[in-house]
Design an enzyme around this catalytic site. Structure first.
Site, PDB file in Angstrom:
ATOM      1  N   ASN A 149     -14.226  47.348   3.189  1.00 51.56           N
ATOM      2  CA  ASN A 149     -13.630  47.328   1.842  1.00 51.56           C
ATOM      3  C   ASN A 149     -14.126  46.176   0.978  1.00 51.56           C
ATOM      4  O   ASN A 149     -14.300  46.310  -0.227  1.00 51.56           O
ATOM      5  CB  ASN A 149     -12.100  47.337   1.936  1.00 51.56           C
ATOM      6  N   GLU A 247      -7.102  40.359  11.934  1.00 50.82           N
ATOM      7  CA  GLU A 247      -6.574  40.581  10.572  1.00 50.82           C
ATOM      8  C   GLU A 247      -6.549  42.080  10.355  1.00 50.82           C
ATOM      9  O   GLU A 247      -7.601  42.705  10.214  1.00 50.82           O
ATOM     10  CB  GLU A 247      -7.489  39.909   9.541  1.00 50.82           C
ATOM     11  N   CYS A 281      -6.796  45.126   1.505  1.00 53.06           N
ATOM     12  CA  CYS A 281      -5.685  45.026   2.444  1.00 53.06           C
ATOM     13  C   CYS A 281      -4.459  44.418   1.769  1.00 53.06           C
ATOM     14  O   CYS A 281      -3.346  44.579   2.240  1.00 53.06           O
ATOM     15  CB  CYS A 281      -6.102  44.193   3.645  1.00 53.06           C
ATOM     16  N   GLU A 460      -6.656  32.862   9.226  1.00 53.53           N
ATOM     17  CA  GLU A 460      -7.958  32.422   8.759  1.00 53.53           C
ATOM     18  C   GLU A 460      -7.728  31.425   7.625  1.00 53.53           C
ATOM     19  O   GLU A 460      -6.610  31.177   7.221  1.00 53.53           O
ATOM     20  CB  GLU A 460      -8.763  33.632   8.254  1.00 53.53           C
TER      21      GLU A 460
HETATM   22  P1  NAD Z   1     -11.970  49.765  11.309  1.00 53.97           P
HETATM   23  O1  NAD Z   1     -10.974  49.166  12.226  1.00 53.97           O
HETATM   24  O2  NAD Z   1     -12.305  51.189  11.444  1.00 53.97           O
HETATM   25  O3  NAD Z   1     -13.347  48.987  11.422  1.00 53.97           O
HETATM   26  C1  NAD Z   1     -13.475  47.606  11.176  1.00 53.97           C
HETATM   27  C2  NAD Z   1     -14.674  47.078  11.928  1.00 53.97           C
HETATM   28  O4  NAD Z   1     -14.419  47.163  13.320  1.00 53.97           O
HETATM   29  C3  NAD Z   1     -15.961  47.875  11.690  1.00 53.97           C
HETATM   30  O5  NAD Z   1     -17.059  46.996  11.736  1.00 53.97           O
HETATM   31  C4  NAD Z   1     -15.967  48.821  12.881  1.00 53.97           C
HETATM   32  O6  NAD Z   1     -17.263  49.247  13.213  1.00 53.97           O
HETATM   33  C5  NAD Z   1     -15.393  47.936  13.967  1.00 53.97           C
HETATM   34  N1  NAD Z   1     -14.711  48.645  15.056  1.00 53.97           N
HETATM   35  C6  NAD Z   1     -14.027  49.807  15.002  1.00 53.97           C
HETATM   36  N2  NAD Z   1     -13.540  50.129  16.218  1.00 53.97           N
HETATM   37  C7  NAD Z   1     -13.899  49.125  17.052  1.00 53.97           C
HETATM   38  C8  NAD Z   1     -13.698  48.870  18.441  1.00 53.97           C
HETATM   39  N3  NAD Z   1     -13.010  49.711  19.215  1.00 53.97           N
HETATM   40  N4  NAD Z   1     -14.201  47.738  18.965  1.00 53.97           N
HETATM   41  C9  NAD Z   1     -14.879  46.853  18.183  1.00 53.97           C
HETATM   42  N5  NAD Z   1     -15.125  47.058  16.885  1.00 53.97           N
HETATM   43  C10 NAD Z   1     -14.636  48.170  16.312  1.00 53.97           C
HETATM   44  O7  NAD Z   1     -11.464  49.426   9.835  1.00 53.97           O
HETATM   45  P2  NAD Z   1     -12.114  49.871   8.468  1.00 53.97           P
HETATM   46  O8  NAD Z   1     -11.767  51.309   8.254  1.00 53.97           O
HETATM   47  O9  NAD Z   1     -13.531  49.435   8.415  1.00 53.97           O
HETATM   48  O10 NAD Z   1     -11.327  48.946   7.432  1.00 53.97           O
HETATM   49  C11 NAD Z   1     -10.097  49.295   6.869  1.00 53.97           C
HETATM   50  C12 NAD Z   1      -8.969  48.587   7.579  1.00 53.97           C
HETATM   51  O11 NAD Z   1      -9.180  47.178   7.534  1.00 53.97           O
HETATM   52  C13 NAD Z   1      -7.633  48.809   6.910  1.00 53.97           C
HETATM   53  O12 NAD Z   1      -6.668  49.026   7.911  1.00 53.97           O
HETATM   54  C14 NAD Z   1      -7.353  47.480   6.207  1.00 53.97           C
HETATM   55  O13 NAD Z   1      -6.008  47.179   5.984  1.00 53.97           O
HETATM   56  C15 NAD Z   1      -7.975  46.516   7.145  1.00 53.97           C
HETATM   57  N6  NAD Z   1      -8.261  45.255   6.482  1.00 53.97           N
HETATM   58  C16 NAD Z   1      -7.486  44.159   6.795  1.00 53.97           C
HETATM   59  C17 NAD Z   1      -7.711  42.951   6.164  1.00 53.97           C
HETATM   60  C18 NAD Z   1      -6.895  41.737   6.489  1.00 53.97           C
HETATM   61  O14 NAD Z   1      -7.301  40.650   6.104  1.00 53.97           O
HETATM   62  N7  NAD Z   1      -5.781  41.856   7.173  1.00 53.97           N
HETATM   63  C19 NAD Z   1      -8.738  42.849   5.211  1.00 53.97           C
HETATM   64  C20 NAD Z   1      -9.489  43.979   4.924  1.00 53.97           C
HETATM   65  C21 NAD Z   1      -9.247  45.180   5.571  1.00 53.97           C
END
Ligand code: NAD
Length: 478
Positions: A149, A247, A281, A460
């Site tokens: 995002n 996060e 997020c 963080e």
């Molecule tokens: P995602 O969990 O699908 O993927 C995030 C990252 O993790 C990607 O690089 C993905 O390839 C990797 N990943 C996925 N499964 C994994 C696994 N089993 N092991 C290791 N790595 C893995 O999330 P997304 O769809 O890319 O992002 C959206 C989500 O991120 C939303 O839930 C959003 O709320 C969250 N988000 C949180 C914050 C925060 O600061 N809390 C900030 C931005 C986004």
């Protein structure tokens, strides 16, 4: 069509198995290139490079480490246009957003932690007959995994403190938005970052990401992404006691009281609902409004939302672009269908938008406002992460607080009121890692950043990040 490569030991290298996955441009819905489908062998190669670079990087003078990281910050700004165009092409966000928010913040992340490393200090404890001091030593090789995002913004938010603390990094950006992380490789080389200090490996979460999490030489994982993936990572890392910063998702409440500064609240609430297509997020997706101003708010909010311009992300007249992928597009539309099935009334939006060519196959969704749902329904409990908000009235402070705290998430909350006592009471009692009062997404990089409940563990930002990326060792002299 662009084929990108992994960045390992200061060089761009193809994935060892020669496998690639497609990358798409969300604005046009077309294939834009290929990215490595890296596996455990590529991670092994990256870990080897990072391990050999480690002691030298950790032992470099603080001055020099600072200068190199500052040069990375400068390099990001020197490449602002190219990076902003790449971020927009990969994610569907407007070029304006990428130019004014994402890329400047990526540079700021490096600048902030480059200077922080010059001031980071550890504690000492004196007592009669003893002196103890704390060493804060880098962990070695660490893994940084980030989402789509805010691609370069969040990737650098992890990498910069990890490097500042003296670690070497194996990083993986989201497979959905790999381009700016790829471009960062050249910027790091130009800045003089020694080979192997930062390695960027592309690929899928369950394959490349999981290989990072499982690698025994990777001492800590800093992860930002979904709660689902975070829990998977915790399951793998916990038995081997890997340090984790997670996060995760959010379902953030906005509490709007009748005594607020109405115009500022209205303008900010439109942004906090729909900026970046609602894919931040920290976006407030549940809007609770004090009953006495609910009708006025509903009318004014809908009027503003209907005026949001959506389309070609390269056109500066547009406020919003496309959502990030076909899969996410379908997920968000599915959530809107669910809201309808749960009895929600769509006040505006509620459907995909058809754009003229060449954007006619792009993934656009109209900003959507829904009314009439209970706090317990899935629409108000589960993260949608798109341009969809619900609105609901409340009677009093207690009800507002209960509604706000009624989900399994606890990332951020926003409160709009001019009542000082109420703001302090809510700030203390809201179940969230971040509370904004009369503002939204105002970030001071020194403050702790993170969530409670299903929004994650760890913090963080500022010293918290430098502490996470170091191990504290107590030394006592008698
Ligand atoms: P995602 O969990 O699908 O993927 C995030 C990252 O993790 C990607 O690089 C993905 O390839 C990797 N990943 C996925 N499964 C994994 C696994 N089993 N092991 C290791 N790595 C893995 O999330 P997304 O769809 O890319 O992002 C959206 C989500 O991120 C939303 O839930 C959003 O709320 C969250 N988000 C949180 C914050 C925060 O600061 N809390 C900030 C931005 C986004």
């Amino acid at each position: 069509m662009q084929t990108i490569q992994n960045f390992i030991n200061g060089e761009f290298v193809p994935p060892i198995a020669g496998q690639y996955i497609d990358n798409f441009n969300p604005a046009t819905g077309t294939r834009s290139g290929k990215i490595p489908d890296s596996d455990i062998d590529d991670i092994e190669m990256a870990v080897r490079a990072a391990t050999s670079a480690f002691p030298a990087w950790a032992n470099m003078s603080l001055d020099l480490r600072h200068d190199i990281l500052r040069a990375v910050a400068d390099g990001i700004l020197q490449n602002l246009d190219e990076l902003a165009a790449a971020e927009s092409a990969d994610s569907g966000k407007t070029v304006t957003t990428a130019r004014t928010v994402d890329i400047p913040r990526a540079a700021q992340n490096f600048k902030f932690f480059a200077t922080a490393l010059l001031h980071f200090a550890s504690e000492s404890h004196h007592a009669p007959g003893s002196l103890s001091y704390t060493l804060r030593q880098p962990l070695g090789v660490v893994g940084c995994i980030s989402p789509w995002n805010l691609p370069l913004y969040l990737f650098t938010w992890k990498i910069a403190p990890a490097l500042a603390a003296g670690n070497c990094v194996v990083g993986k950006p989201s497979e959905v938005t790999p381009l700016t992380a790829y471009l960062l490789g050249d910027i790091c080389n130009t800045a003089g970052l020694p080979p192997g200090v930062l390695n960027i490996v592309h690929g899928l979460g369950p394959k490349t990401g999981e290989a990072i999490v499982r690698h025994p030489k990777i001492k800590a994982i800093s992860f930002t992404g979904s709660t689902r993936a975070g829990s998977e990572i915790a399951r793998i890392a916990a038995p081997v006691f890997k340090k984790l910063s997670l996060e995760l998702g959010g379902k953030n409440p906005n509490l709007i009281f009748a005594d607020c500064d109405y115009e500022k609240m209205l303008e900010t609430t439109v942004r906090s609902s729909f900026n970046n297509q609602g894919q931040i997020c920290l976006c407030g997706s549940r809007i609770y409004v004090e009953k006495s101003i609910y009708p006025r708010f509903k009318k004014d909010f809908l009027e503003r939302v209907k005026n949001i311009k959506i389309g070609d992300p390269g056109d500066p007249a547009n406020h919003l672009g496309a959502v990030v992928s076909k899969m996410h597009f379908e997920k968000v539309l599915g959530c809107i269908d669910l809201a309808k099935a749960e009895g929600g009334q769509i006040l505006t939006g509620g459907a995909a938008l058809k754009m003229p060519a060449p954007f006619d196959k792009g993934w656009y969704i109209a900003p959507t406002v829904i009314e009439g749902l209970s706090a317990e329904c899935r629409t108000n409990q589960e993260e949608i992460f798109g341009p969809v908000v619900t609105i609901q009235a409340f009677d009093n402070d207690q009800e507002a607080l209960e509604l706000a705290n009624s989900t399994p998430y606890g990332l951020s909350a926003t409160v709009w009121t001019n009542n000082l006592q109420r703001s302090h009471y809510l700030a203390a009692n809201l179940q969230a890692g971040i509370v904004w009062v009369n503002t939204w997404m105002l970030r001071d990089l020194r403050t702790p950043f993170g969530g409670v409940k299903n929004s994650g563990v760890g913090r963080e930002g500022g010293w918290e990040a430098l502490r996470f990326f170091t191990e504290a060792k107590n030394v006592t002299f008698g």
